[in-house]
Design a protein around this motif. Structure first.
Motif, PDB file in Angstrom:
ATOM      1  N   SER A 244       0.247   2.871  29.510  1.00  0.00           N
ATOM      2  CA  SER A 244      -1.214   2.933  29.471  1.00  0.00           C
ATOM      3  C   SER A 244      -1.777   3.003  30.879  1.00  0.00           C
ATOM      4  O   SER A 244      -1.137   2.560  31.842  1.00  0.00           O
ATOM      5  N   ALA A 245      -3.001   3.553  30.986  1.00  0.00           N
ATOM      6  CA  ALA A 245      -3.731   3.544  32.251  1.00  0.00           C
ATOM      7  C   ALA A 245      -5.047   2.800  32.104  1.00  0.00           C
ATOM      8  O   ALA A 245      -5.927   2.911  32.954  1.00  0.00           O
ATOM      9  N   ASN A 246      -5.180   2.019  31.030  1.00  0.00           N
ATOM     10  CA  ASN A 246      -6.457   1.411  30.674  1.00  0.00           C
ATOM     11  C   ASN A 246      -6.585  -0.004  31.240  1.00  0.00           C
ATOM     12  O   ASN A 246      -6.220  -0.989  30.603  1.00  0.00           O
ATOM     13  N   LYS A 247      -7.118  -0.103  32.453  1.00  0.00           N
ATOM     14  CA  LYS A 247      -7.202  -1.411  33.115  1.00  0.00           C
ATOM     15  C   LYS A 247      -8.107  -2.392  32.381  1.00  0.00           C
ATOM     16  O   LYS A 247      -7.841  -3.598  32.354  1.00  0.00           O
ATOM     17  N   LYS A 248      -9.190  -1.890  31.765  1.00  0.00           N
ATOM     18  CA  LYS A 248     -10.104  -2.782  31.045  1.00  0.00           C
ATOM     19  C   LYS A 248      -9.389  -3.426  29.857  1.00  0.00           C
ATOM     20  O   LYS A 248      -9.513  -4.637  29.613  1.00  0.00           O
ATOM     21  N   LEU A 249      -8.651  -2.642  29.122  1.00  0.00           N
ATOM     22  CA  LEU A 249      -7.864  -3.159  28.000  1.00  0.00           C
ATOM     23  C   LEU A 249      -6.905  -4.249  28.464  1.00  0.00           C
ATOM     24  O   LEU A 249      -6.839  -5.338  27.877  1.00  0.00           O
ATOM     25  N   ILE A 250      -6.167  -3.979  29.515  1.00  0.00           N
ATOM     26  CA  ILE A 250      -5.146  -4.916  30.001  1.00  0.00           C
ATOM     27  C   ILE A 250      -5.785  -6.193  30.523  1.00  0.00           C
ATOM     28  O   ILE A 250      -5.331  -7.303  30.231  1.00  0.00           O
ATOM     29  N   ALA A 251      -6.877  -6.051  31.272  1.00  0.00           N
ATOM     30  CA  ALA A 251      -7.542  -7.226  31.845  1.00  0.00           C
ATOM     31  C   ALA A 251      -8.139  -8.120  30.763  1.00  0.00           C
ATOM     32  O   ALA A 251      -8.074  -9.353  30.855  1.00  0.00           O
ATOM     33  N   GLU A 252      -8.705  -7.521  29.732  1.00  0.00           N
ATOM     34  CA  GLU A 252      -9.363  -8.313  28.692  1.00  0.00           C
ATOM     35  C   GLU A 252      -8.385  -8.953  27.724  1.00  0.00           C
ATOM     36  O   GLU A 252      -8.695  -9.963  27.101  1.00  0.00           O
ATOM     37  N   HIS A 253      -7.195  -8.376  27.582  1.00  0.00           N
ATOM     38  CA  HIS A 253      -6.254  -8.855  26.564  1.00  0.00           C
ATOM     39  C   HIS A 253      -4.875  -9.149  27.156  1.00  0.00           C
ATOM     40  O   HIS A 253      -3.876  -9.051  26.452  1.00  0.00           O
ATOM     41  N   PHE A 254      -4.828  -9.531  28.425  1.00  0.00           N
ATOM     42  CA  PHE A 254      -3.544  -9.660  29.097  1.00  0.00           C
ATOM     43  C   PHE A 254      -2.616 -10.640  28.393  1.00  0.00           C
ATOM     44  O   PHE A 254      -1.432 -10.353  28.169  1.00  0.00           O
ATOM     45  N   GLU A 255      -3.116 -11.814  28.068  1.00  0.00           N
ATOM     46  CA  GLU A 255      -2.274 -12.849  27.455  1.00  0.00           C
ATOM     47  C   GLU A 255      -1.634 -12.346  26.163  1.00  0.00           C
ATOM     48  O   GLU A 255      -0.420 -12.501  25.947  1.00  0.00           O
ATOM     49  N   GLU A 256      -2.417 -11.727  25.299  1.00  0.00           N
ATOM     50  CA  GLU A 256      -1.889 -11.238  24.034  1.00  0.00           C
ATOM     51  C   GLU A 256      -0.865 -10.121  24.240  1.00  0.00           C
ATOM     52  O   GLU A 256       0.193 -10.109  23.592  1.00  0.00           O
ATOM     53  N   LEU A 257      -1.160  -9.202  25.144  1.00  0.00           N
ATOM     54  CA  LEU A 257      -0.238  -8.094  25.401  1.00  0.00           C
ATOM     55  C   LEU A 257       1.058  -8.596  26.023  1.00  0.00           C
ATOM     56  O   LEU A 257       2.146  -8.088  25.724  1.00  0.00           O
ATOM     57  N   TYR A 258       0.955  -9.585  26.864  1.00  0.00           N
ATOM     58  CA  TYR A 258       2.129 -10.224  27.462  1.00  0.00           C
ATOM     59  C   TYR A 258       3.005 -10.854  26.379  1.00  0.00           C
ATOM     60  O   TYR A 258       4.236 -10.681  26.365  1.00  0.00           O
ATOM     61  N   GLU A 259       2.396 -11.562  25.456  1.00  0.00           N
ATOM     62  CA  GLU A 259       3.152 -12.213  24.381  1.00  0.00           C
ATOM     63  C   GLU A 259       3.763 -11.205  23.413  1.00  0.00           C
ATOM     64  O   GLU A 259       4.881 -11.400  22.923  1.00  0.00           O
ATOM     65  N   LEU A 260       3.056 -10.118  23.125  1.00  0.00           N
ATOM     66  CA  LEU A 260       3.595  -9.098  22.220  1.00  0.00           C
ATOM     67  C   LEU A 260       4.851  -8.442  22.798  1.00  0.00           C
ATOM     68  O   LEU A 260       5.802  -8.154  22.061  1.00  0.00           O
ATOM     69  N   GLN A 261       4.849  -8.218  24.101  1.00  0.00           N
ATOM     70  CA  GLN A 261       6.042  -7.643  24.734  1.00  0.00           C
ATOM     71  C   GLN A 261       7.248  -8.548  24.545  1.00  0.00           C
ATOM     72  O   GLN A 261       8.360  -8.086  24.260  1.00  0.00           O
ATOM     73  N   LYS A 262       7.023  -9.848  24.715  1.00  0.00           N
ATOM     74  CA  LYS A 262       8.139 -10.795  24.553  1.00  0.00           C
ATOM     75  C   LYS A 262       8.572 -10.899  23.095  1.00  0.00           C
ATOM     76  O   LYS A 262       9.774 -10.904  22.796  1.00  0.00           O
ATOM     77  N   LYS A 263       7.601 -10.968  22.183  1.00  0.00           N
ATOM     78  CA  LYS A 263       7.911 -11.166  20.764  1.00  0.00           C
ATOM     79  C   LYS A 263       8.686  -9.995  20.183  1.00  0.00           C
ATOM     80  O   LYS A 263       9.660 -10.180  19.431  1.00  0.00           O
ATOM     81  N   TYR A 264       8.286  -8.767  20.532  1.00  0.00           N
ATOM     82  CA  TYR A 264       8.905  -7.587  19.933  1.00  0.00           C
ATOM     83  C   TYR A 264       9.912  -6.910  20.857  1.00  0.00           C
ATOM     84  O   TYR A 264      10.505  -5.887  20.497  1.00  0.00           O
ATOM     85  N   ASN A 265      10.115  -7.507  22.044  1.00  0.00           N
ATOM     86  CA  ASN A 265      11.114  -7.030  22.989  1.00  0.00           C
ATOM     87  C   ASN A 265      10.960  -5.543  23.296  1.00  0.00           C
ATOM     88  O   ASN A 265      11.904  -4.744  23.225  1.00  0.00           O
ATOM     89  N   VAL A 266       9.720  -5.139  23.588  1.00  0.00           N
ATOM     90  CA  VAL A 266       9.440  -3.756  23.941  1.00  0.00           C
ATOM     91  C   VAL A 266       8.659  -3.714  25.256  1.00  0.00           C
ATOM     92  O   VAL A 266       7.872  -4.620  25.546  1.00  0.00           O
ATOM     93  N   PRO A 267       8.874  -2.683  26.057  1.00  0.00           N
ATOM     94  CA  PRO A 267       8.168  -2.590  27.337  1.00  0.00           C
ATOM     95  C   PRO A 267       6.757  -2.044  27.203  1.00  0.00           C
ATOM     96  O   PRO A 267       6.476  -1.191  26.352  1.00  0.00           O
ATOM     97  N   PHE A 268       5.875  -2.548  28.044  1.00  0.00           N
ATOM     98  CA  PHE A 268       4.510  -2.060  28.165  1.00  0.00           C
ATOM     99  C   PHE A 268       4.255  -1.863  29.653  1.00  0.00           C
ATOM    100  O   PHE A 268       4.174  -2.828  30.410  1.00  0.00           O
ATOM    101  N   LEU A 269       4.178  -0.609  30.092  1.00  0.00           N
ATOM    102  CA  LEU A 269       4.045  -0.288  31.510  1.00  0.00           C
ATOM    103  C   LEU A 269       2.675   0.317  31.776  1.00  0.00           C
ATOM    104  O   LEU A 269       2.145   1.062  30.951  1.00  0.00           O
ATOM    105  N   TYR A 270       2.114   0.020  32.974  1.00  0.00           N
ATOM    106  CA  TYR A 270       0.734   0.442  33.238  1.00  0.00           C
ATOM    107  C   TYR A 270       0.474   0.627  34.730  1.00  0.00           C
ATOM    108  O   TYR A 270      -0.566   0.242  35.253  1.00  0.00           O
TER     109      TYR A 270
END
Length: 397
Positions: free
Chosen positions: A94-120
């Protein structure tokens, strides 16, 4: 050994078009775009209509697609796309900084839970590979501070103001005509875009997770002739900086604010829509990153770099988050500032300052130059937002 990547692309605007071009020119990345989902069916594009779909599930429910690339403007729609893709086990870029900044904690946890990469990487400073460097190169060094010109629109406006002697309004209009600023530019000029980027940098530099309200931001939307004249008389420039400094082993000061920059400072050479980031460490001293912060191909190159990394199963390890739980943001620091205000309110604002070195006033407006605590500065803005004209940082101390 790299693996085959099958991409579902959301968005075919400036960056999406650039990605399509650079991906087809790249001979080293084993990746193909299978489907592109866009919103506007009637918009003319540079490739044939059969490439496009209009339902997000065309990508999200396609089991052959193992990489979702999200390049749309709508942060809310992007949130649904990205979270759904991660839950389905698809890697996401993703290139969406607003999305990442507003939902960082949730996106961080989803990466760990589903063991998938999220790069930005493309979400911060376009073509400058600052996130990957903070993740890898600076992982074992003692990072002291990071500061940067991270918004190309405001930097273009400030460059035109100082180099071409345009007024703020004239420079803003020119930026809008060239497509560097939106018709409603407050996300850029108000420092909100830079704040989102600073939030991301805080996570990767100091391991601090934040929500937007945690980070104080002042923009350049009220920039006036008084401080421009002051800066020019002292051979200074004004730059909008995102700033984070480690105060001690437990605290980091962070804010977005306009700053006076001396002609000898590296930031004085960062002009137009370019970005620059300065990193200071305990042992390596200062290092500087410079490059295009926006634009079709520069941003697309950062997206392509993330896609290429996915071919080798790269993911952010977030070691600083895992190992730096003791670091937190602090409000316990002072600033030396130039503070412009209506002349009639001088007595109202003076008590907020611990020390005033310089004062100027005419019938309409004046300014203080002096020391103020960060807490007092925040209180001024929260209590008197309509009466505050402008504030510039000189020194953080």
């Amino acid at each position: 050994m790299s693996k085959k990547l099958t991409i579902g692309l959301f968005g075919y605007g400036v960056v999406g078009t650039g990605l399509y071009d650079v991906l087809h020119k790249s001979k080293t990345v084993d990746a193909t775009i299978k489907k592109i989902v866009v919103k506007n069916k009637d918009k003319k594009r540079n490739i044939s209509p059969e490439h496009f779909h209009y339902d997000k599930n065309e990508i999200l429910n396609d089991d052959e697609i193992n990489v979702v690339v999200e390049l749309i403007d709508d942060a809310d729609a992007a949130y649904e796309i990205v979270t759904t893709a991660l839950k389905k086990g698809k890697a996401v870029v993703s290139a969406n900084k607003k999305l990442i900044a507003e939902h960082f904690e949730e996106l961080y946890e989803l990466q760990k839970k589903y063991n998938v990469p999220f790069l930005y990487e493309a979400a911060v400073c376009g073509s400058i590979p600052i996130i990957r460097n903070l993740e890898e190169y600076y992982n074992n060094d003692f990072l002291q501070s990071i500061q940067g010109i991270v918004n190309g629109s405001t930097n273009y406006i400030l460059t035109k103001t100082f180099q071409d002697n345009l007024s703020f309004d004239e420079a803003l209009k020119e930026a809008q005509e060239k497509g560097y600023a939106e018709s409603n530019p407050i996300l850029d000029t108000g420092g909100f875009d830079a704040r989102s980027k600073l939030q991301i940098l805080l996570a990767h530099s100091f391991g601090i997770k934040t929500v937007p309200e945690d980070v104080f931001n002042v923009g350049i939307q009220n920039l006036g002739d008084l401080e421009i004249k002051y800066a020019k008389e002292k051979n200074l420039q004004i730059k909008l900086l995102a700033y984070a400094q480690k105060r001690n082993e437990e605290e980091v000061a962070a804010l977005v604010i306009p700053k006076f920059v001396k002609s000898t400072d590296t930031f004085s050479t960062v002009n137009d829509v370019f970005n620059g980031v300065k990193v200071q460490t305990a042992f390596a001293d200062k290092q500087f990153f410079y490059g295009r912060g926006a634009g079709s191909l520069p941003t697309a190159s950062a997206v392509l770099s993330d896609i290429s990394a996915l071919a080798y199963d790269y993911k952010y390890e977030y070691k600083k988050i895992e190992n730096s739980e003791n670091l937190k943001l602090t409000e316990d620091f002072n600033l030396k500032v130039l503070f412009r205000h209506p002349s009639k309110d001088a007595d109202k604002f003076q008590p907020y300052f611990e020390n005033i070195e310089e004062y100027y006033g005419n019938k309409e407006q004046g300014y203080f130059v002096g020391d103020i605590s960060f807490k007092n500065l925040k209180e001024i803005f929260s209590q008197n937002s309509e009466e505050v004209s402008f504030v510039l940082i000189e020194v953080l101390h």
